[in-house]
Design a protein around this motif. Structure first.
Motif, PDB file in Angstrom:
ATOM      1  N   THR A 127      10.801  55.947  74.651  1.00 16.62           N
ATOM      2  CA  THR A 127      10.661  56.810  75.840  1.00 16.62           C
ATOM      3  C   THR A 127       9.307  57.492  75.905  1.00 16.62           C
ATOM      4  N   VAL A 128       8.633  57.610  74.754  1.00 11.34           N
ATOM      5  CA  VAL A 128       7.389  58.394  74.713  1.00 11.34           C
ATOM      6  C   VAL A 128       6.309  57.807  75.620  1.00 11.34           C
ATOM      7  N   PRO A 129       5.955  56.496  75.511  1.00 11.29           N
ATOM      8  CA  PRO A 129       4.897  55.986  76.396  1.00 11.29           C
ATOM      9  C   PRO A 129       5.284  56.025  77.863  1.00 11.29           C
ATOM     10  N   LYS A 130       6.549  55.777  78.167  1.00 13.54           N
ATOM     11  CA  LYS A 130       6.964  55.785  79.578  1.00 13.54           C
ATOM     12  C   LYS A 130       6.858  57.177  80.174  1.00 13.54           C
ATOM     13  N   LEU A 131       7.314  58.180  79.425  1.00 18.17           N
ATOM     14  CA  LEU A 131       7.181  59.556  79.908  1.00 18.17           C
ATOM     15  C   LEU A 131       5.708  59.948  80.032  1.00 18.17           C
ATOM     16  N   GLY A 132       4.892  59.434  79.114  1.00 19.51           N
ATOM     17  CA  GLY A 132       3.459  59.691  79.216  1.00 19.51           C
ATOM     18  C   GLY A 132       2.862  59.115  80.489  1.00 19.51           C
ATOM     19  N   PHE A 133       3.269  57.878  80.838  1.00 19.98           N
ATOM     20  CA  PHE A 133       2.775  57.265  82.071  1.00 19.98           C
ATOM     21  C   PHE A 133       3.209  58.071  83.299  1.00 19.98           C
ATOM     22  N   VAL A 134       4.461  58.537  83.305  1.00 15.26           N
ATOM     23  CA  VAL A 134       4.950  59.348  84.419  1.00 15.26           C
ATOM     24  C   VAL A 134       4.143  60.640  84.527  1.00 15.26           C
ATOM     25  N   ALA A 135       3.850  61.262  83.392  1.00 12.09           N
ATOM     26  CA  ALA A 135       3.080  62.507  83.398  1.00 12.09           C
ATOM     27  C   ALA A 135       1.674  62.279  83.967  1.00 12.09           C
ATOM     28  N   ILE A 136       1.035  61.158  83.588  1.00  9.63           N
ATOM     29  CA  ILE A 136      -0.304  60.852  84.093  1.00  9.63           C
ATOM     30  C   ILE A 136      -0.264  60.627  85.604  1.00  9.63           C
ATOM     31  N   LEU A 137       0.733  59.875  86.075  1.00 11.23           N
ATOM     32  CA  LEU A 137       0.849  59.602  87.511  1.00 11.23           C
ATOM     33  C   LEU A 137       1.069  60.884  88.303  1.00 11.23           C
ATOM     34  N   THR A 138       1.880  61.781  87.746  1.00  7.10           N
ATOM     35  CA  THR A 138       2.137  63.050  88.428  1.00  7.10           C
ATOM     36  C   THR A 138       0.883  63.919  88.447  1.00  7.10           C
ATOM     37  N   MET A 139       0.181  63.955  87.314  1.00  6.42           N
ATOM     38  CA  MET A 139      -1.042  64.750  87.244  1.00  6.42           C
ATOM     39  C   MET A 139      -2.080  64.250  88.243  1.00  6.42           C
ATOM     40  N   LEU A 140      -2.293  62.929  88.286  1.00  5.98           N
ATOM     41  CA  LEU A 140      -3.285  62.375  89.205  1.00  5.98           C
ATOM     42  C   LEU A 140      -2.912  62.595  90.664  1.00  5.98           C
ATOM     43  N   GLY A 141      -1.617  62.751  90.936  1.00  8.65           N
ATOM     44  CA  GLY A 141      -1.177  62.952  92.313  1.00  8.65           C
ATOM     45  C   GLY A 141      -1.110  64.396  92.743  1.00  8.65           C
ATOM     46  N   THR A 142      -1.189  65.314  91.795  1.00  9.99           N
ATOM     47  CA  THR A 142      -1.055  66.735  92.135  1.00  9.99           C
ATOM     48  C   THR A 142      -2.304  67.531  91.771  1.00  9.99           C
ATOM     49  N   TYR A 143      -2.713  67.438  90.510  1.00  9.39           N
ATOM     50  CA  TYR A 143      -3.907  68.164  90.076  1.00  9.39           C
ATOM     51  C   TYR A 143      -4.683  67.288  89.122  1.00  9.39           C
ATOM     52  N   THR A 144      -5.867  66.878  89.532  1.00 10.55           N
ATOM     53  CA  THR A 144      -6.719  66.057  88.683  1.00 10.55           C
ATOM     54  C   THR A 144      -7.799  66.951  88.070  1.00 10.55           C
ATOM     55  N   PRO A 145      -7.919  66.977  86.753  1.00 11.44           N
ATOM     56  CA  PRO A 145      -8.969  67.796  86.121  1.00 11.44           C
ATOM     57  C   PRO A 145     -10.349  67.463  86.676  1.00 11.44           C
ATOM     58  N   GLU A 146     -11.183  68.464  86.783  1.00  8.12           N
ATOM     59  CA  GLU A 146     -12.498  68.298  87.401  1.00  8.12           C
ATOM     60  C   GLU A 146     -13.345  67.209  86.733  1.00  8.12           C
ATOM     61  N   PRO A 147     -13.402  67.112  85.386  1.00  4.44           N
ATOM     62  CA  PRO A 147     -14.212  66.030  84.780  1.00  4.44           C
ATOM     63  C   PRO A 147     -13.745  64.639  85.203  1.00  4.44           C
ATOM     64  N   PHE A 148     -12.423  64.453  85.297  1.00  2.37           N
ATOM     65  CA  PHE A 148     -11.906  63.146  85.702  1.00  2.37           C
ATOM     66  C   PHE A 148     -12.184  62.897  87.185  1.00  2.37           C
ATOM     67  N   THR A 149     -12.101  63.941  88.002  1.00  2.32           N
ATOM     68  CA  THR A 149     -12.425  63.797  89.425  1.00  2.32           C
ATOM     69  C   THR A 149     -13.875  63.370  89.612  1.00  2.32           C
ATOM     70  N   ARG A 150     -14.764  63.972  88.841  1.00  6.43           N
ATOM     71  CA  ARG A 150     -16.184  63.609  88.937  1.00  6.43           C
ATOM     72  C   ARG A 150     -16.399  62.167  88.502  1.00  6.43           C
ATOM     73  N   LEU A 151     -15.647  61.727  87.492  1.00  7.32           N
ATOM     74  CA  LEU A 151     -15.770  60.345  87.037  1.00  7.32           C
ATOM     75  C   LEU A 151     -15.293  59.379  88.118  1.00  7.32           C
TER      76      LEU A 151
END
Length: 484
Positions: free
Chosen positions: A450-474
């Protein structure tokens, strides 16, 4: 019959321990080595992201054959994060799959070789080297595809290799046409990404146009764009689910990097014909995906045709460029995690039910509560629902298409995505929430899977709601490099 199958599935770990204890003792290091190396690759990619600021890029290595720029920085992070999740999944599944336990060492070795080639390809600063590494990744993946447990996996693996060779042959013809164009103009040509643009004519001639068109068409086949898409559904269905995830979420991104490199060297060059080519391939891919999804009754093929649809959206966005570029880059990144999530979850369904046929599955949420819920989340993310990154990426891409004034592309994309949404729901939702058609005991998934799948869900949610500024600049830097 079903009772016997279910009993065998429940006692599979015991049988495995009894029948192959000696083999397991001899190869215990292989799962640990796979996860350990995957973790090191991920840590290295994160360290590179932290150590090298965007302002200090590009950096060249190995006599300028390798480059670290915004594009390579983004994609080495994405592919190594996905691979770490796949490795953890394989590590946890080896205890419940006798087939995987017996074959773990060669699968781990091929996967690691595949990732070595992938990382070099992402860092490549030379189009011909990138082309070579892309074909080598196919040769590494083909034996993994041949280990599938459906009918005639070796034949499917051979067709996968042949289609790849055909697509890359078209790309090589593009290199030859560009060489001919340069020779006729008396210009020396170097296929280094940072030098090729100087050898191209701003207005272009027939050979140059033909060369760029061949390169985009050939790489479009590697992306699963119509009309060169037929290898993708059968390959993704036949391959083990971890291999399907590698192809859809990792190798796809190598091909995507190659397309981005072509667009980067063509800045300042007339590429309107390439934009029209991408537009047509995007149209065809969306139509093909919509028609096929309406008829499909196999959940792995459903995911595969959804991948073709995603490629169509990317092609439409790239044909517009400019305002749609940021949305396209975000869409590519988010789709890597969506595909990995869906295929790894499909592996759990396959292990429990022993089939990819939707008709044999009903009431998955009741029998596999966690996997069923994750599959539902993955489907929603794939279809572009908020709060996942796919929703934001599709909105940005559609906005860019409208700003470009291409209302036909906007209309077709909206209509085809709606058809795919309805057809997918009609196929998947009864499978997930319908009344169980046969007695299958409620299964509990090992926590580690379950760990990698939950990690993927967390990344998808983060990118859709709040993307950290360094990643946005990239993301913004990569979008600007392709004309955004």
């Amino acid at each position: 019959m079903n009772t016997a199958i279910d009993s065998a599935q429940r006692h599979a770990p015991v049988t495995l321990a009894a029948s192959s204890s000696g083999s397991a003792r001899g190869s215990n290091w292989a799962p640990l080595a796979l996860v350990g190396i995957a973790l090191l690759l991920w840590l290295a990619s994160m360290a590179v992201f932290l150590v090298f600021p965007l302002e200090a890029l590009p950096r060249y290595f190995a006599r300028r054959y390798l480059v670290l720029d915004a594009t390579s920085l983004l994609f080495i992070g994405v592919v190594n994060t996905v691979f770490l999740g796949i490795s953890v999944y394989l590590f946890s599944r080896r205890r419940t799959s006798a087939r995987l336990a017996r074959d773990f060492l060669p699968r781990a070795a091929l996967s690691l070789l595949f990732m070595l080639v992938t990382n070099l390809a992402v860092l490549s600063n030379h189009l011909i080297v990138l082309w070579t590494l892309l074909e080598l990744s196919t040769l590494c993946a083909a034996p993994l595809v041949a280990r599938g447990d459906t009918a005639l996996p070796k034949a499917v693996a051979w067709r996968f290799v042949l289609y790849s060779a055909m697509s890359l042959s078209l790309t090589f013809m593009g290199f030859m046409c560009l060489t001919q164009s340069a020779a006729l103009r008396g210009v020396d040509i170097d296929f280094a990404v940072d030098a090729l643009g100087q050898a191209l004519s701003p207005t272009g001639d027939g050979w140059q146009h033909l060369g760029l068109a061949f390169m985009v068409f050939g790489l479009g086949g590697k992306l699963g764009l119509a009309p060169l898409y037929s290898w993708l559904p059968e390959t993704y269905e036949t391959a083990p689910t971890s291999t399907s995830a590698l192809l859809a979420a990792v190798q796809f991104n190598i091909s995507m990097v190659a397309v981005f490199r072509i667009l980067q060297v063509c800045r300042g060059v007339d590429t309107s014909f390439v934009a029209q080519e991408l537009l047509v391939m995007g149209y065809l891919s969306l139509v093909v995906a919509a028609v096929k999804v309406m008829a499909v009754r196999n959940y792995k093929r459903l995911i595969a045709y959804a991948c073709i649809s995603s490629s169509g959206v990317i092609a439409l966005g790239l044909s517009v460029g400019q305002a749609a570029a940021y949305g396209v880059v975000l869409y590519v990144v988010s789709n890597a995690f969506v595909k990995a999530l869906l295929f790894l979850t499909a592996g759990r369904l396959r292990a429990t039910y022993g089939t990819n046929d939707v008709a044999a599955l009903s009431g998955v949420i009741r029998i596999l509560p966690f996997s069923g819920s994750l599959f539902t989340v993955g489907i929603f993310a794939l279809l572009g629902f908020p709060p996942f990154a796919g929703f934001l990426a599709e909105m940005l891409t559609l906005s860019g298409i409208v700003q470009a004034g291409n209302l036909m592309a906007f209309t077709l994309m909206c209509v085809m995505l709606t058809v795919i949404f309805v057809a997918t729901g009609r196929c998947v939702f009864p499978m997930l929430w319908g009344a169980p058609s046969r007695e299958v005991p409620t299964a509990h998934e090992p926590r580690l899977t379950t760990v990698p799948k939950l990690g993927f869900v967390a990344i998808l949610t983060m990118l859709g709601t709040y993307t950290p500024e360094p990643f946005t600049r990239l993301l913004r830097a990569v979008a600007q490099s392709i004309g955004g």
